[in-house]
Design a protein around this motif. Structure first.
Motif: not given
Ligand SMILES: O=c1[nH]c(NC[C@H](O)[C@H](O)[C@H](O)CO)c([N+](=O)[O-])c(=O)[nH]1
Length: 199
Positions: A27, A29-30, A61-65, A125-127, A133, A137
């Motif tokens: 991901a 993020w962070n 983009p983020g961990s959710f993906e 990395v989820l913080i 939220h 996730i």
């Molecule tokens: O990888 C992360 N995604 C985060 N959010 C984005 C999420 O993973 C998705 O990319 C987004 O919701 C779009 O689907 C985080 N926070 O919101 O804090 C985070 O800390 N880490």
């Protein structure tokens, strides 16, 4: 002095990574922490003999993906990637799936062959923030990554930090004086598990 009993005990078997092909999906993020974790995983993969050309890195983009990207990497979706792992460390957008296999790669980017992966390392990395939220996730991603692994039979190494504070995340990426880079553990796990299930 408190004596910790936590931590990974390395296998007595020194697994040979030279035949393995490993994908790292991370991901964005962070990224201060992400970059250290990815570097730690790559270092251990190479230490165990995995070739640069067999380490494919791509970002989302983020961990959710992460679960969908890992599933598509395993299923053989084309990955548009640069020519070597050094270029890849910058992270590249996810390529088109088989349904658009004929999509020409952008200039300067080559489409990697659809060779199977022996293991995938999912890094995020989820913080914890001030809302729920984080919890949603973490729960969704952990269950989904386990499902991708069990459905496909390809090891998906769980490299998602679920940190309550920035300090916890930095510590687990080896970015504090007493920290340990968990990315290294994930690289070793990928070689061991990938060796077990090699086709
Ligand atoms: O990888 C992360 N995604 C985060 N959010 C984005 C999420 O993973 C998705 O990319 C987004 O919701 C779009 O689907 C985080 N926070 O919101 O804090 C985070 O800390 N880490």
């Amino acid at each position: 002095m408190s004596h910790t009993i936590k931590g990974l005990s390395e296998s007595s078997v020194k697994y040979d990574g030279s035949p393995l092909r490993v994908a790292i999906v991370h991901a964005r993020w962070n990224t201060t922490v992400i970059d250290a974790l990815v570097a730690g995983a790559v270092a251990k993969l190479k230490e165990r003999g995995v070739k640069d050309s067999n380490i494919i890195i791509q970002s989302v983009p983020g961990s959710f993906e992460l679960p969908l990207a890992c599933s598509r990497v395993i299923s053989g979706a084309h990955i548009q990637a640069a020519s070597n792992v050094t270029d890849l460390l910058g992270g590249l957008s996810f390529g088109s799936g088989n349904s658009r296999a004929g999509t020409p790669a952008p200039a300067g980017v080559v489409t990697m062959p659809n060779e199977p992966f022996d293991a995938v390392i999912a890094i995020g990395v989820l913080i914890k923030g001030s809302t729920m939220h984080f919890e949603y996730i973490c729960d969704a991603v952990s269950h989904a990554l386990m499902k991708v692994q069990l459905d496909s039979g390809v090891p998906v190494i769980f490299g998602v930090l679920t940190a309550l504070t920035d300090e916890q995340a930095l510590d687990r990426a080896g970015l504090t004086p007493t920290g340990h880079n968990h990315g290294e553990d994930w690289g070793l796990a990928a070689v061991e598990m990938g060796s077990h299930v090699r086709r």
